[in-house]
Design an enzyme around this catalytic site. Structure first.
Site, PDB file in Angstrom:
ATOM      1  N   GLY A  41       0.788  -1.101   0.005  1.00  0.00           N
ATOM      2  CA  GLY A  41      -0.077   0.118   0.081  1.00  0.00           C
ATOM      3  C   GLY A  41       0.816   1.076  -0.030  1.00  0.00           C
ATOM      4  O   GLY A  41       1.882   1.168  -0.471  1.00  0.00           O
ATOM      5  N   CYS A  42       0.302   2.313   0.873  1.00  0.00           N
ATOM      6  CA  CYS A  42       1.261   3.530   0.657  1.00  0.00           C
ATOM      7  C   CYS A  42       2.622   3.238   1.348  1.00  0.00           C
ATOM      8  O   CYS A  42       2.590   2.679   2.394  1.00  0.00           O
ATOM      9  CB  CYS A  42       0.645   4.595   1.566  1.00  0.00           C
ATOM     10  SG  CYS A  42       1.399   6.192   1.776  1.00  0.00           S
ATOM     11  N   PHE A  43       3.628   3.873   0.679  1.00  0.00           N
ATOM     12  CA  PHE A  43       5.015   3.621   0.986  1.00  0.00           C
ATOM     13  C   PHE A  43       5.280   4.205   2.290  1.00  0.00           C
ATOM     14  O   PHE A  43       6.246   3.924   2.927  1.00  0.00           O
ATOM     15  CB  PHE A  43       6.076   3.672   0.090  1.00  0.00           C
ATOM     16  CG  PHE A  43       5.826   5.105  -0.667  1.00  0.00           C
ATOM     17  CD1 PHE A  43       5.494   6.385  -0.167  1.00  0.00           C
ATOM     18  CD2 PHE A  43       6.217   4.970  -2.037  1.00  0.00           C
ATOM     19  CE1 PHE A  43       5.351   7.401  -1.158  1.00  0.00           C
ATOM     20  CE2 PHE A  43       6.361   6.289  -2.990  1.00  0.00           C
ATOM     21  CZ  PHE A  43       5.662   7.419  -2.397  1.00  0.00           C
ATOM     22  N   TRP A  44       4.509   5.368   2.631  1.00  0.00           N
ATOM     23  CA  TRP A  44       4.681   5.972   3.788  1.00  0.00           C
ATOM     24  C   TRP A  44       4.456   5.170   5.191  1.00  0.00           C
ATOM     25  O   TRP A  44       5.091   5.179   6.164  1.00  0.00           O
ATOM     26  CB  TRP A  44       3.836   7.315   4.231  1.00  0.00           C
ATOM     27  CG  TRP A  44       4.082   8.476   3.208  1.00  0.00           C
ATOM     28  CD1 TRP A  44       5.010   8.661   2.391  1.00  0.00           C
ATOM     29  CD2 TRP A  44       3.027   9.500   2.756  1.00  0.00           C
ATOM     30  NE1 TRP A  44       4.682   9.866   1.594  1.00  0.00           N
ATOM     31  CE2 TRP A  44       3.604  10.193   1.949  1.00  0.00           C
ATOM     32  CE3 TRP A  44       1.750   9.780   3.579  1.00  0.00           C
ATOM     33  CZ2 TRP A  44       2.858  11.268   1.573  1.00  0.00           C
ATOM     34  CZ3 TRP A  44       0.925  10.687   2.944  1.00  0.00           C
ATOM     35  CH2 TRP A  44       1.711  11.703   1.902  1.00  0.00           C
ATOM     36  N   CYS A  45       3.278   4.404   5.177  1.00  0.00           N
ATOM     37  CA  CYS A  45       3.086   3.242   6.145  1.00  0.00           C
ATOM     38  C   CYS A  45       4.178   2.131   6.031  1.00  0.00           C
ATOM     39  O   CYS A  45       4.670   1.997   7.361  1.00  0.00           O
ATOM     40  CB  CYS A  45       1.841   2.740   5.820  1.00  0.00           C
ATOM     41  SG  CYS A  45       0.390   3.763   5.939  1.00  0.00           S
TER      42      CYS A  45
END
Length: 192
Positions: free
Chosen positions: A26-30
């Protein structure tokens, strides 16, 4: 995708004594925030992998038409943390059963993916995926793509180290922090 289509490839450079695995959850920030906290992980770089064009931008990725996945490259010391443990954390901190979606984020760029650089990594990933499916750990079958790493392009600088620099922002508090909390609860022995 056309099997004869030649995708852009990039070189992989790994510092001596380290290993590299590329993960999409999913979101690479997470994903970045989770893996930065593991003992033995030396570096985590957010970026884009296995798409149709070279040097994509975030705006291009967000269209869902470039074929790239949002990923992190995890450089780790195998004497401190095994690939198997990294993949256990990977499967436990996102939903590997949803195709092209993580929470509110939807599109092929948010697919669950493990991009390997050798046959040993492929084997470890395939075996763990099979074990988790056979054990019915998840209600639905795991749809994580396991494929060779063909390309990686680092994301723009403002995406790097995002949670550590922006932890007060609402997205970080409501989406990333619960993943970090889950990591801290279930993988306490593996934290820095």
């Amino acid at each position: 995708m056309d099997k004869d289509l030649k995708l852009p490839e990039t070189e992989v450079s790994i510092p001596e004594g380290l290993e590299l695995i590329t993960l999409g959850a999913g979101c690479f920030w997470c994903t970045e925030a989770v893996f930065q906290r593991l003992e033995g992980v030396k570096s985590v770089v957010s970026g884009y992998s296995n798409g149709l064009i070279a040097q994509p931008t975030y705006d291009q990725i967000c269209t869902g038409t470039t074929g790239h996945a949002e990923v992190v490259q995890v450089y780790f010391d195998p004497k401190i943390i095994s690939l198997h443990k990294i993949l256990e954390v990977f499967f436990a901190t996102h939903d590997p059963t949803t195709l092209n979606r993580q929470g509110a984020d939807s599109g092929p760029q948010y697919r669950s993916a493990i991009y390997y650089i050798n046959e040993t990594q492929k084997s470890i990933a395939m075996d763990l995926k099979s074990q988790l499916n056979e054990s019915n750990v998840f209600e639905n079958p795991i749809v994580t793509e396991i494929a060779p790493l063909l390309s990686f392009y680092p994301a723009e600088n403002y995406h790097q180290d995002f949670y550590n620099r922006n932890g007060h922002q609402p997205y970080c508090q409501f989406v990333i922090k619960p993943k970090v909390n889950k990591l801290e609860k279930f993988f306490k022995e593996s934290l820095k």
